[in-house]
Design a protein around this motif. Sequence first.
Motif: not given
Length: 287
Positions: A18-22, A50-53, A26-27, A29-39
């Motif tokens: 449960a905590p692993a998939f949570r 790494e979380l997927g692994q 979350a990661a 969602r953060l990537y898809r819904e936030s604005e960020h630089s290329e780096n």
Amino acid sequence: MHGLRLADDVLSGGDLIAPAFRELRAAVRLYRESEHSENTGRGLLAQIGELGQIAGWIASDAGRGTEAERAYRLGISAARQAEDGVLVAQLAGSLGYHLSDNGREREGLELTQAAVAEAGPDAPAVTRALFLDRLAWAHTRAKEAQPALRALGKAHAAMGATDGPPAPSWAYWVSHEELEIMDARVFTELRRPLRAVPLLQDVLGRYDATHTREVALYRSWLAVALADANEPEQAAEEARQVIDTSGDLSSERTATRARAVLHRLKEYEDVPEAREVLTDYGHLLPA
């Protein structure tokens, strides 16, 4: 991420899924819904990889194979977008290991071979050793003895290399001791108990007892190797420890190995020690 990896050293998949998939969701969602630089985006993708692994590894241990495969494939995609070839190899090798142990030996071997190629000769020495060790296991599961033994030799040679880049943090657990464990597992599966038994006894004598699941798993191979060496009394003693320990773990890996040990002991039903274990725990075998 590293907290999950350290927790996985002492807890089982059912406790952590449960905590692993949570954290993985979350990661993403953060990537898809936030604005960020290329780096920053590339860094987030590597974190998702790494979380997927670790989520895939935990799901596999919990017996949730479909979720494990989905997490691994998500991680591969993210790591590839992050242009982290060594992490791609880590995920592909992890998925190959999962497939090899779940009845898809040919797919597992092909994916593990691809992982070794993806990493290439310039990857950190510790990671090359890990990927080659997984390749040895994939060959073993595919019943290819000589390629398996050659891959073991290459893994040890890679581990001994002193040049190249430093190892990533996720490879913290890879050691000469872990390579010896894989050696012994391969020798056991290839029915070479004279090589497997002393190696397993030596490693288990100095293995961290807090890693309960791993100790149970490695004892399961020792039990099988002892049975192959015509030592059913010792095999029964190890089998009892494996089954007693695995009953307290929410791990499909240990449950599967407990059944494998019981199945192997059935050849020695006329030996009192083996018969007693089979009487006490035979209900765990499928009808």
